[in-house]
Design a protein around this motif. Sequence first.
Motif, mmCIF file in Angstrom:
data_model
loop_
_atom_site.group_PDB
_atom_site.id
_atom_site.type_symbol
_atom_site.label_atom_id
_atom_site.label_comp_id
_atom_site.label_asym_id
_atom_site.label_seq_id
_atom_site.Cartn_x
_atom_site.Cartn_y
_atom_site.Cartn_z
ATOM 1 N N ASP A 202 0.815 -1.225 0.000
ATOM 2 C CA ASP A 202 0.000 0.000 0.000
ATOM 3 C C ASP A 202 0.848 1.275 0.000
ATOM 4 O OD1 ASP A 202 1.058 -0.084 2.529
ATOM 5 O OD2 ASP A 202 -0.824 0.355 3.571
ATOM 6 N N ALA A 203 2.168 1.150 -0.230
ATOM 7 C CA ALA A 203 3.026 2.352 -0.188
ATOM 8 C C ALA A 203 2.610 3.330 -1.282
ATOM 9 C CB ALA A 203 4.486 1.956 -0.369
ATOM 10 N N GLU A 204 2.826 4.602 -1.016
ATOM 11 C CA GLU A 204 2.521 5.615 -2.030
ATOM 12 C C GLU A 204 3.445 5.451 -3.240
ATOM 13 O OE1 GLU A 204 0.096 8.218 -1.773
ATOM 14 O OE2 GLU A 204 -0.596 6.947 -0.126
ATOM 15 N N ILE A 205 4.741 5.249 -2.962
ATOM 16 C CA ILE A 205 5.750 5.195 -4.037
ATOM 17 C C ILE A 205 6.828 4.173 -3.657
ATOM 18 C CG2 ILE A 205 7.543 6.535 -5.277
ATOM 19 C CD1 ILE A 205 5.901 9.081 -4.259
ATOM 20 N N ILE A 206 7.296 3.395 -4.644
ATOM 21 C CA ILE A 206 8.446 2.507 -4.430
ATOM 22 C C ILE A 206 9.517 2.841 -5.475
ATOM 23 C CG2 ILE A 206 9.305 0.118 -4.468
ATOM 24 C CD1 ILE A 206 7.342 0.495 -2.190
ATOM 25 N N ILE A 207 10.745 3.037 -4.998
ATOM 26 C CA ILE A 207 11.877 3.210 -5.918
ATOM 27 C C ILE A 207 12.725 1.948 -5.809
ATOM 28 C CG2 ILE A 207 13.959 4.558 -6.428
ATOM 29 C CD1 ILE A 207 12.597 6.994 -5.211
ATOM 30 N N ILE B 295 10.286 2.577 -10.885
ATOM 31 C CA ILE B 295 9.502 3.322 -9.883
ATOM 32 C C ILE B 295 8.055 2.858 -10.042
ATOM 33 C CG2 ILE B 295 8.683 5.572 -9.093
ATOM 34 C CD1 ILE B 295 11.261 6.825 -10.025
ATOM 35 N N THR B 296 7.481 2.347 -8.958
ATOM 36 C CA THR B 296 6.068 1.971 -9.007
ATOM 37 C C THR B 296 5.339 2.840 -7.992
ATOM 38 O OG1 THR B 296 6.086 0.264 -7.288
ATOM 39 C CG2 THR B 296 6.777 -0.418 -9.484
ATOM 40 N N ARG B 297 4.041 3.049 -8.234
ATOM 41 C CA ARG B 297 3.326 3.939 -7.307
ATOM 42 C C ARG B 297 1.821 3.841 -7.476
ATOM 43 N NH1 ARG B 297 1.561 8.554 -9.875
ATOM 44 N NH2 ARG B 297 2.556 9.067 -11.851
ATOM 45 N N ARG B 298 1.131 4.477 -6.510
ATOM 46 C CA ARG B 298 -0.312 4.644 -6.649
ATOM 47 C C ARG B 298 -0.574 5.693 -7.729
ATOM 48 N NH1 ARG B 298 -3.801 3.929 -1.904
ATOM 49 N NH2 ARG B 298 -2.719 2.755 -0.303
ATOM 50 N N LYS B 299 -1.761 5.626 -8.346
ATOM 51 C CA LYS B 299 -2.106 6.619 -9.390
ATOM 52 C C LYS B 299 -2.090 8.031 -8.833
ATOM 53 C CE LYS B 299 -5.088 4.346 -12.734
ATOM 54 N NZ LYS B 299 -6.089 3.389 -12.310
ATOM 55 N N ASP B 300 -2.650 8.182 -7.615
ATOM 56 C CA ASP B 300 -2.739 9.524 -7.013
ATOM 57 C C ASP B 300 -1.760 9.639 -5.846
ATOM 58 O OD1 ASP B 300 -3.921 7.700 -5.378
ATOM 59 O OD2 ASP B 300 -5.646 8.956 -4.846
ATOM 60 N N SER B 301 -0.555 9.144 -6.050
ATOM 61 C CA SER B 301 0.371 9.052 -4.914
ATOM 62 C C SER B 301 0.864 10.413 -4.448
ATOM 63 C CB SER B 301 1.562 8.163 -5.268
ATOM 64 O OG SER B 301 2.237 8.694 -6.366
ATOM 65 N N LYS B 302 1.182 10.452 -3.147
ATOM 66 C CA LYS B 302 1.738 11.659 -2.536
ATOM 67 C C LYS B 302 3.142 11.325 -2.048
ATOM 68 C CE LYS B 302 -2.668 13.543 -0.957
ATOM 69 N NZ LYS B 302 -3.516 12.551 -1.657
ATOM 70 N N PHE B 303 4.054 12.270 -2.245
ATOM 71 C CA PHE B 303 5.449 12.078 -1.847
ATOM 72 C C PHE B 303 5.615 12.568 -0.413
ATOM 73 C CE2 PHE B 303 9.682 13.957 -1.351
ATOM 74 C CZ PHE B 303 10.481 12.873 -1.661
ATOM 75 N N PHE B 304 6.000 11.665 0.497
ATOM 76 C CA PHE B 304 6.160 12.026 1.911
ATOM 77 C C PHE B 304 7.583 12.514 2.162
ATOM 78 C CE2 PHE B 304 7.270 10.506 6.297
ATOM 79 C CZ PHE B 304 6.506 11.435 6.988
ATOM 80 N N SER B 305 7.700 13.667 2.824
ATOM 81 C CA SER B 305 9.018 14.235 3.099
ATOM 82 C C SER B 305 9.095 14.639 4.568
ATOM 83 C CB SER B 305 9.232 15.469 2.211
ATOM 84 O OG SER B 305 10.497 16.033 2.446
ATOM 85 N N VAL B 306 10.285 14.470 5.158
ATOM 86 C CA VAL B 306 10.514 14.862 6.555
ATOM 87 C C VAL B 306 11.497 16.028 6.546
ATOM 88 C CG1 VAL B 306 11.479 14.113 8.774
ATOM 89 C CG2 VAL B 306 10.133 12.513 7.400
ATOM 90 N N MET B 307 11.180 17.093 7.279
ATOM 91 C CA MET B 307 12.095 18.234 7.350
ATOM 92 C C MET B 307 13.472 17.769 7.808
ATOM 93 S SD MET B 307 12.531 21.476 6.924
ATOM 94 C CE MET B 307 14.065 22.366 7.166
ATOM 95 N N ALA B 308 14.521 18.179 7.068
ATOM 96 C CA ALA B 308 15.889 17.824 7.468
ATOM 97 C C ALA B 308 16.379 18.811 8.530
ATOM 98 C CB ALA B 308 16.799 17.846 6.247
ATOM 99 N N GLY B 309 17.589 18.574 9.054
ATOM 100 C CA GLY B 309 18.133 19.448 10.097
ATOM 101 C C GLY B 309 17.493 19.149 11.441
#
Length: 464
Positions: free
Chosen positions: A242-247, A281-295
């Motif tokens: 169920d992941a949004e995106i797989i690389i 790269i595989t993904r959901r059709k409407d996938s969202k990229f999850f990002s965590v603030m660095a620092g």
Amino acid sequence: MHDFRSFVNLLEESGDVVHIKKEVDPKFVLSALIHKLELAGKAFVFENVAGAKLPLIGGLLLDLERVARVHKISPAKKFTRAQHADLVLEATDNPIAPIVVNGGPTKEVINIGDDVDVYELPVPTFFEDDTGPFITGAVGITRNPSNGVLNVGCYRGLIMSKNKISINASTFSDLRRFYQTAEEAGDGMYIALAIGVHPALLMAAASKTPNDISEFDVASALAGKPFELVKCETSDLLVPADAEIIIEGKINFDDKIWQTLGEFPGQYGPEIDPTTEILAITRRKDSKFFSVMAGPALEHANLGYCAVYDMERIVTNSLKKQFPNIKDLNLMCDPPVTGPMFQLFISIDKKDDEEPNQLIRAAFEAAGGIYPISRIVKRIVVVDEDVDIKSYRDIEWAIWSRVADESKILLLPGYLSWEVDRASDKEKGSVRVGIDATKKLADVDKLKRPVVPGYDDVRLEDYL
Ligand SMILES: Cc1cc2nc3c(=O)[nH]c(=O)nc-3n(C[C@H](O)[C@H](O)[C@H](O)COP(=O)(O)O)c2cc1C
């Protein structure tokens, strides 16, 4: 427990998500906005990141209250670090095997070979001297070369070209050992990055688990049901269905690069890592990229604590054998305060005035997982039972109120640190500080803290 999408829905319903519809430059403007939204306690969706095809989402697990909400625990406001530690350790001790399924939402779009273009993802360039844009919210999946167990950790990934990234493995990580083993054996090594995963997997990936147990098993136990895994298109690795995106990628040990990112201690974190060719790269059709603030940022620190829970348990158990008078222990890693090295606070019901200094010396040598605790702890403060070791302010109060002579301050030179202690000299090591902030036994009455008897039983609302 909520999964990634149901948790986002919950936050949407409670008005905790800010949607940014204007176009945003992924270089510096995006990270400035993410940081400001983090400080405002908001989750966010950037719907239009310049040059990218997908939206960026983040700010989900900013604090303990959010962790409680994702676990469906109420009242969320009262949820403590110790309760979270219990949940993670309980899952580590009682793992549940995941199951393998034939397909899943993460296969809705499949791009292989020439169709791969990682620039479709809205990846921020966070800080001035960063080598480039960094993926920060992914979990990396590999197989332990010695036993085949699926290993999962959080690792940053530098974007280098449309089909090339470089995935960092610190000396603290299992991944670093796998890199070494595979390179020495001349074996190829595959890796998959899963982005936008179940919060239980983020927590399990950030924590340290025994080598014969997969983080997928710990995540399944945390989530309360087996994870569904699906095979990669280009390797035998298994990834969350169920992941949004797989690389999917293959590591190239013949092509190593120097890369740096502004890291959690509030410094840059230069590292040399192999590059990875992206195979699919595989993904959901409407996938969202999850990002965590660095620092030094909230979500990173909150997730990072998962790695501390097991260390804290190991240190407590080993020290209590030698020092049964220990009452409680707090391994504190709040980056804005602690920087690259952690602090250890111990409360004790001491029986003689020598005990705290003996405890400090023993604690620096104590095992904390794969290293002695001194590798990651720079200061140990021992306090009496009437000091709240979860409160940095109370620790400071104890130091400035109960330390009078220099024998209560130990300066211990020459300790090896992990690599994030960048100020440390590799040859000479770096100094460790121990502070005995307990009252001398002769001063017990003189230094008594003023308390209001029955304070906790007096309810203000009964008198309004
Ligand atoms: C947001 C986040 C980013 C992280 N980035 C890295 C990283 O780039 N490299 C690394 O070695 N560890 C990183 N860590 C710490 C590891 O995820 C953690 O040590 C984990 O246990 C490593 O897994 P492993 O020992 O199974 O390889 C990060 C942790 C968090 C929470």
